[in-house]
Design a protein around this motif. Structure first.
Motif, PDB file in Angstrom:
ATOM      1  N   ARG A  53     -43.371  34.395   2.686  1.00 37.37           N
ATOM      2  CA  ARG A  53     -43.570  32.979   2.976  1.00 37.37           C
ATOM      3  C   ARG A  53     -42.388  32.168   2.469  1.00 37.37           C
ATOM      4  O   ARG A  53     -41.723  32.537   1.490  1.00 37.37           O
ATOM      5  CB  ARG A  53     -44.857  32.469   2.336  1.00 37.37           C
ATOM      6  CG  ARG A  53     -44.890  32.539   0.808  1.00 37.37           C
ATOM      7  CD  ARG A  53     -46.174  31.947   0.244  1.00 37.37           C
ATOM      8  NE  ARG A  53     -46.266  30.544   0.559  1.00 37.37           N
ATOM      9  CZ  ARG A  53     -45.724  29.564  -0.182  1.00 37.37           C
ATOM     10  NH1 ARG A  53     -45.051  29.856  -1.271  1.00 37.37           N
ATOM     11  NH2 ARG A  53     -45.868  28.299   0.155  1.00 37.37           N
ATOM     12  N   ASP A  54     -42.108  31.070   3.134  1.00 43.24           N
ATOM     13  CA  ASP A  54     -41.029  30.174   2.740  1.00 43.24           C
ATOM     14  C   ASP A  54     -41.606  29.094   1.835  1.00 43.24           C
ATOM     15  O   ASP A  54     -42.393  28.252   2.291  1.00 43.24           O
ATOM     16  CB  ASP A  54     -40.401  29.542   3.977  1.00 43.24           C
ATOM     17  CG  ASP A  54     -39.168  28.701   3.643  1.00 43.24           C
ATOM     18  OD1 ASP A  54     -38.972  28.372   2.457  1.00 43.24           O
ATOM     19  OD2 ASP A  54     -38.423  28.365   4.577  1.00 43.24           O
ATOM     20  N   PRO A  55     -41.258  29.087   0.545  1.00 42.40           N
ATOM     21  CA  PRO A  55     -41.824  28.100  -0.386  1.00 42.40           C
ATOM     22  C   PRO A  55     -41.420  26.666  -0.050  1.00 42.40           C
ATOM     23  O   PRO A  55     -42.059  25.719  -0.529  1.00 42.40           O
ATOM     24  CB  PRO A  55     -41.267  28.540  -1.748  1.00 42.40           C
ATOM     25  CG  PRO A  55     -40.021  29.297  -1.418  1.00 42.40           C
ATOM     26  CD  PRO A  55     -40.317  29.993  -0.129  1.00 42.40           C
ATOM     27  N   GLU A  56     -40.380  26.518   0.773  1.00 46.00           N
ATOM     28  CA  GLU A  56     -39.929  25.182   1.150  1.00 46.00           C
ATOM     29  C   GLU A  56     -40.732  24.605   2.309  1.00 46.00           C
ATOM     30  O   GLU A  56     -40.604  23.430   2.629  1.00 46.00           O
ATOM     31  CB  GLU A  56     -38.442  25.222   1.533  1.00 46.00           C
ATOM     32  CG  GLU A  56     -37.521  25.739   0.440  1.00 46.00           C
ATOM     33  CD  GLU A  56     -37.534  24.841  -0.789  1.00 46.00           C
ATOM     34  OE1 GLU A  56     -37.659  23.611  -0.614  1.00 46.00           O
ATOM     35  OE2 GLU A  56     -37.416  25.380  -1.907  1.00 46.00           O
ATOM     36  N   VAL A  57     -41.543  25.459   2.956  1.00 46.45           N
ATOM     37  CA  VAL A  57     -42.314  25.023   4.122  1.00 46.45           C
ATOM     38  C   VAL A  57     -43.796  24.991   3.771  1.00 46.45           C
ATOM     39  O   VAL A  57     -44.366  26.016   3.391  1.00 46.45           O
ATOM     40  CB  VAL A  57     -42.081  25.953   5.325  1.00 46.45           C
ATOM     41  CG1 VAL A  57     -42.919  25.503   6.521  1.00 46.45           C
ATOM     42  CG2 VAL A  57     -40.602  26.007   5.683  1.00 46.45           C
ATOM     43  N   GLU A  58     -44.393  23.830   3.897  1.00 44.68           N
ATOM     44  CA  GLU A  58     -45.804  23.672   3.550  1.00 44.68           C
ATOM     45  C   GLU A  58     -46.683  24.524   4.461  1.00 44.68           C
ATOM     46  O   GLU A  58     -46.498  24.564   5.677  1.00 44.68           O
ATOM     47  CB  GLU A  58     -46.206  22.207   3.669  1.00 44.68           C
ATOM     48  CG  GLU A  58     -47.644  21.928   3.217  1.00 44.68           C
ATOM     49  CD  GLU A  58     -47.987  20.450   3.280  1.00 44.68           C
ATOM     50  OE1 GLU A  58     -49.123  20.108   2.948  1.00 44.68           O
ATOM     51  OE2 GLU A  58     -47.108  19.650   3.676  1.00 44.68           O
ATOM     52  N   ASP A  59     -47.629  25.227   3.858  1.00 47.91           N
ATOM     53  CA  ASP A  59     -48.605  26.054   4.565  1.00 47.91           C
ATOM     54  C   ASP A  59     -47.979  27.257   5.283  1.00 47.91           C
ATOM     55  O   ASP A  59     -48.630  27.882   6.128  1.00 47.91           O
ATOM     56  CB  ASP A  59     -49.396  25.228   5.584  1.00 47.91           C
ATOM     57  CG  ASP A  59     -50.204  24.113   4.933  1.00 47.91           C
ATOM     58  OD1 ASP A  59     -50.677  24.330   3.798  1.00 47.91           O
ATOM     59  OD2 ASP A  59     -50.343  23.050   5.558  1.00 47.91           O
ATOM     60  N   ASP A  60     -46.739  27.585   4.969  1.00 48.88           N
ATOM     61  CA  ASP A  60     -46.138  28.762   5.586  1.00 48.88           C
ATOM     62  C   ASP A  60     -46.762  30.021   4.992  1.00 48.88           C
ATOM     63  O   ASP A  60     -46.863  30.156   3.772  1.00 48.88           O
ATOM     64  CB  ASP A  60     -44.624  28.782   5.365  1.00 48.88           C
ATOM     65  CG  ASP A  60     -43.974  30.006   5.982  1.00 48.88           C
ATOM     66  OD1 ASP A  60     -44.098  30.162   7.208  1.00 48.88           O
ATOM     67  OD2 ASP A  60     -43.369  30.803   5.244  1.00 48.88           O
ATOM     68  N   ALA A  61     -47.190  30.928   5.850  1.00 47.59           N
ATOM     69  CA  ALA A  61     -47.859  32.150   5.396  1.00 47.59           C
ATOM     70  C   ALA A  61     -46.986  33.387   5.545  1.00 47.59           C
ATOM     71  O   ALA A  61     -47.454  34.505   5.343  1.00 47.59           O
ATOM     72  CB  ALA A  61     -49.159  32.347   6.171  1.00 47.59           C
ATOM     73  N   GLY A  62     -45.719  33.186   5.905  1.00 43.24           N
ATOM     74  CA  GLY A  62     -44.875  34.343   6.121  1.00 43.24           C
ATOM     75  C   GLY A  62     -45.120  34.923   7.498  1.00 43.24           C
ATOM     76  O   GLY A  62     -45.692  34.277   8.374  1.00 43.24           O
ATOM     77  N   GLY A  63     -44.730  36.131   7.709  1.00 42.46           N
ATOM     78  CA  GLY A  63     -44.903  36.759   9.020  1.00 42.46           C
ATOM     79  C   GLY A  63     -44.433  38.186   9.010  1.00 42.46           C
ATOM     80  O   GLY A  63     -44.384  38.824   7.956  1.00 42.46           O
ATOM     81  N   GLY A  64     -44.072  38.673  10.160  1.00 47.53           N
ATOM     82  CA  GLY A  64     -43.632  40.052  10.220  1.00 47.53           C
ATOM     83  C   GLY A  64     -43.334  40.489  11.630  1.00 47.53           C
ATOM     84  O   GLY A  64     -43.586  39.778  12.601  1.00 47.53           O
TER      85      GLY A  64
END
Length: 207
Positions: free
Chosen positions: A130-141
């Protein structure tokens, strides 16, 4: 679609943050192997249009914690029909399958490579944090099977769900992929730490 629940080992499963596939389950998923003792090591359903299928790397767990008789299977046609399997009889999975893994800002990458009839196959999984700079970002793959020849991609079969993987068992049951960009450093218990950016489009393309 639910992945086969035929692996009872206790080591950690890596689940990528991909959309969960919710189509009707295939009861025979992973159960068409001729050996009833087979268990799944790396599995996902595929995103082929109108052709529900799955990719399954499996083997036979031994009492001492090792794995033998590794086999990759590609199933498709909605009913789980087996359309490709490797290796052929008499070929040991320990030498047929080559393992490597690395980690970096772009995510944790696991690659299983083999060669068959002049083509290169790479079954891979990239877990993007997840990107800590982006709110509610859960990452991906991203995950799937890349098929190439002479350094060019022929086909990429993508996973459309979160693959399940038993990484340490695979690493121990396979040989090191010394041809990966980081050599033996990417075959240890801990993944190689990448310093450079990773191009997702280049994953699975063997020079």
């Amino acid at each position: 679609m639910t992945v086969p629940q035929r692996l009872t080992a206790s080591k950690t499963i890596l689940l990528l943050l991909l959309p969960v596939f919710s189509a009707s389950a295939i009861p025979a998923l992973g159960q068409q192997s001729t050996d009833a003792d087979r268990r799944t090591l790396f599995v996902c359903t595929t995103d082929e249009v109108d052709d529900v299928g799955y990719l399954d790397l499996n083997g036979i767990p031994q009492d001492d914690g090792t794995w033998s008789n590794l086999r990759f299977e590609r199933h498709a046609d909605g009913d789980g029909k087996l359309i490709y399997a490797f290796p052929p009889g008499g070929v040991a999975g320990k030498t047929a399958f080559l393992f490597s893994h690395s980690d970096g800002l772009d995510g944790y990458l696991v690659s299983i490579r083999w060669a068959d009839e002049g083509r290169d196959y790479v079954y891979y999984s990239l877990a993007i944090p997840r990107d800590p700079e982006v709110e509610d970002d859960a990452g991906g793959g991203a995950a799937g099977l890349a098929i190439g020849k002479d350094g060019k991609l022929i086909e990429r079969i993508g996973c459309d769900e979160r693959p399940s993987m038993f990484i340490s068992y695979m690493r121990e049951a396979m040989s090191c992929d010394n041809a990966n960009p980081y050599g033996e450093a990417a075959c240890g218990e801990d993944p190689h730490e990448r310093a450079e950016d990773l191009d997702p489009e280049a994953i699975g393309i063997v020079p």
